[in-house]
Design a protein around this motif. Structure first.
Motif, short mmCIF file in Angstrom:
data_model
loop_
_atom_site.label_atom_id
_atom_site.label_comp_id
_atom_site.label_asym_id
_atom_site.label_seq_id
_atom_site.Cartn_x
_atom_site.Cartn_y
_atom_site.Cartn_z
N ASN A 196 0.84 -1.20 0.00
CA ASN A 196 0.00 0.00 0.00
C ASN A 196 0.87 1.25 0.00
OD1 ASN A 196 -2.32 -1.50 0.00
ND2 ASN A 196 -2.85 -1.11 2.14
N ARG B 9 2.56 1.68 -3.45
CA ARG B 9 1.62 2.18 -4.45
C ARG B 9 1.25 3.64 -4.21
NH1 ARG B 9 -0.85 -2.94 -3.76
NH2 ARG B 9 -2.56 -2.00 -2.61
N ARG C 126 -0.93 0.29 6.05
CA ARG C 126 -1.10 -1.13 5.72
C ARG C 126 -2.56 -1.53 5.70
NH1 ARG C 126 2.97 -2.03 9.62
NH2 ARG C 126 1.43 -3.08 10.97
N ASP D 260 -5.93 1.35 2.05
CA ASP D 260 -5.29 1.57 0.76
C ASP D 260 -5.89 2.80 0.06
OD1 ASP D 260 -4.00 1.47 -1.63
OD2 ASP D 260 -4.97 -0.37 -2.34
N SER E 164 -4.22 4.53 -2.21
CA SER E 164 -3.44 4.80 -3.42
C SER E 164 -4.34 4.99 -4.64
CB SER E 164 -2.44 3.67 -3.67
OG SER E 164 -3.10 2.44 -3.87
N TRP F 54 -11.81 6.16 -0.06
CA TRP F 54 -11.60 4.84 0.54
C TRP F 54 -12.65 4.54 1.61
CZ3 TRP F 54 -9.68 0.23 0.08
CH2 TRP F 54 -9.49 -0.56 1.19
N VAL G 94 -5.42 -6.67 -0.69
CA VAL G 94 -4.67 -5.48 -1.09
C VAL G 94 -4.65 -5.44 -2.61
CG1 VAL G 94 -3.24 -5.03 0.90
CG2 VAL G 94 -2.60 -6.86 -0.62
N PRO H 180 -4.26 -3.44 -6.28
CA PRO H 180 -3.50 -2.29 -6.70
C PRO H 180 -4.10 -1.44 -7.79
CG PRO H 180 -2.71 -4.19 -7.86
CD PRO H 180 -3.88 -4.62 -7.02
#
Length: 381
Positions: free
Chosen positions: A15, A18, A282, A285, A287, A330, A356, A358
């Motif tokens: 995380n 990214r 962690r 996420d 990103s 998020w 997780v 991406p």
């Protein structure tokens, strides 16, 4: 002494990596959006192009793991749930919030906002299929150094999803499920295709060229997902892999990065095992949100004259605004949808790639090595 490390599904720094890649794309776009050109580049690729390359290699690793752990239907539902709701909300906010602000700043007649091409409704509807065909909303943004595009990053999501479909369909083949190393054959084939893209006239078709360019890093990550069972993540292997990747990129022009993508993926995954990451990062996420919101935030700041403050401060302000929207995306969109979908699908085999994910695919220039992409304006570095 050999230092062997394992990629724990829940305790790793992917995380964080990214998120750093997404912010690197923001920095790369900052040059374009402040009117300063392409910015620094390596082997003809600007920083955003390399960041997206990293995104695709990590994505290939995680998504391939998810595909082997799930039947095709469940796999596709999870992939759509991960990227599509956040994408749609971003489109709506761009048309309903960012663009009206730009229209107001430019002093236009408010009564014409909903009827001027590209209308806000048309912007959303034209882009709902992930393939971005509309970049402006009612002619905004206009009074900025980089006019005509509210979000030059979203276009990559279409090609990322094409890669999901590619791996998803390949794994449908019984021979691939029994002999996973055949994904390596697919990777080699993708590199050959890209190396000959000009000769085979793929570059005459923009979408084919972009897919040919981005499929190798994704499949390179898939190769590592298969190979890591036999070649576990080790410091003694990762450091030479990174050095070899640099050598290949430096010596092989045009397609060296594609050929080296398994080495790049392996190095990034190893880094995720040794790089410390805050527990909050962690677990959450952001990103993807950082990827999809950075560009419109930067355009809004350009309206406010932030580029005149200098590139560093401009980027810093953009990171703050982007970070806020990424957290909201998020907490209010991405995570709730994922939890709901997983609850409805019921229990499944645990695998990296679902916890997780991406899909950022992170922001980036128009293609690897190009600037923010929108209709009729492809700025090459």
């Amino acid at each position: 002494m050999t230092h062997r490390v394992e990629l724990d599904v829940r305790d790793n720094s992917l995380n964080l990596i990214r998120l750093v890649l997404a912010l690197l794309v923001l920095v790369a776009h900052g040059y374009y959006l402040s009117g300063q050109g392409a910015g620094p580049s390596i082997q003809g690729e600007n920083l955003g192009g390399w960041a997206v390359f990293g995104f695709f290699t990590i994505s290939g690793y995680l998504i391939t793991a998810s595909r082997f752990a799930n039947p095709l239907g469940r796999f596709l539902v999870l992939r759509v749930a991960r990227i599509y709701p956040g994408f749609v909300v971003c489109l709506v906010l761009t048309a309903g919030v960012f663009a009206p602000v730009g229209w107001w700043v430019e002093g236009r007649d408010r009564s014409r906002f909903l009827t001027t091409d590209t209308t806000p409704v048309a912007y959303v509807l034209d882009n709902l299929g992930l393939r971005i065909t509309a970049y402006d909303v009612a002619g905004t943004p206009a009074s900025v150094p980089y006019p005509g595009a509210w979000n030059g990053s979203l276009w990559t999501l279409f090609f990322e999803f094409c890669c999901y479909l590619l791996v998803g369909l390949l794994v449908c083949l019984p021979v691939v499920r029994r002999h996973r190393w055949l994904l390596g054959v697919a990777f080699v084939a993708s590199v050959v295709v890209w190396a000959n893209a000009g000769t085979w006239h793929l570059t005459d078709h923009a979408d084919l060229a972009l897919f040919a360019r981005l499929a190798p890093p994704f499949l390179g990550g898939a190769v590592v997902q298969v190979a890591v069972r036999r070649i576990p993540l080790r410091t003694s292997t990762a450091l030479p892999a990174a050095a070899l990747a640099v050598l290949v990129v430096a010596l092989v022009g045009g397609w060296g990065a594609q050929a080296a993508s398994p080495l790049i993926a392996y190095s990034l995954l190893w880094l995720a095992t040794v790089l410390p990451s805050p527990r909050l990062v962690r677990r959450h996420d952001i990103s993807y949100g950082a990827y999809v919101y950075a560009f419109p935030v930067q355009q809004l700041l350009a309206y406010a004259g932030a580029p005149r403050l200098g590139l560093v401060l401009y980027d810093a302000l953009a990171m703050v605004g982007t970070g806020l929207l990424a957290v909201l995306s998020w907490r209010w969109v991405e995570r709730p949808v994922l939890l709901c979908v997983r609850h409805r699908l019921g229990p499944r085999q645990s695998a990296p790639g679902d916890s997780v994910v991406p899909e950022v695919t992170g922001g980036r220039p128009a293609s690897v090595g190009e600037g923010p992409r929108h209709e009729g304006d492809r700025v090459r570095s």
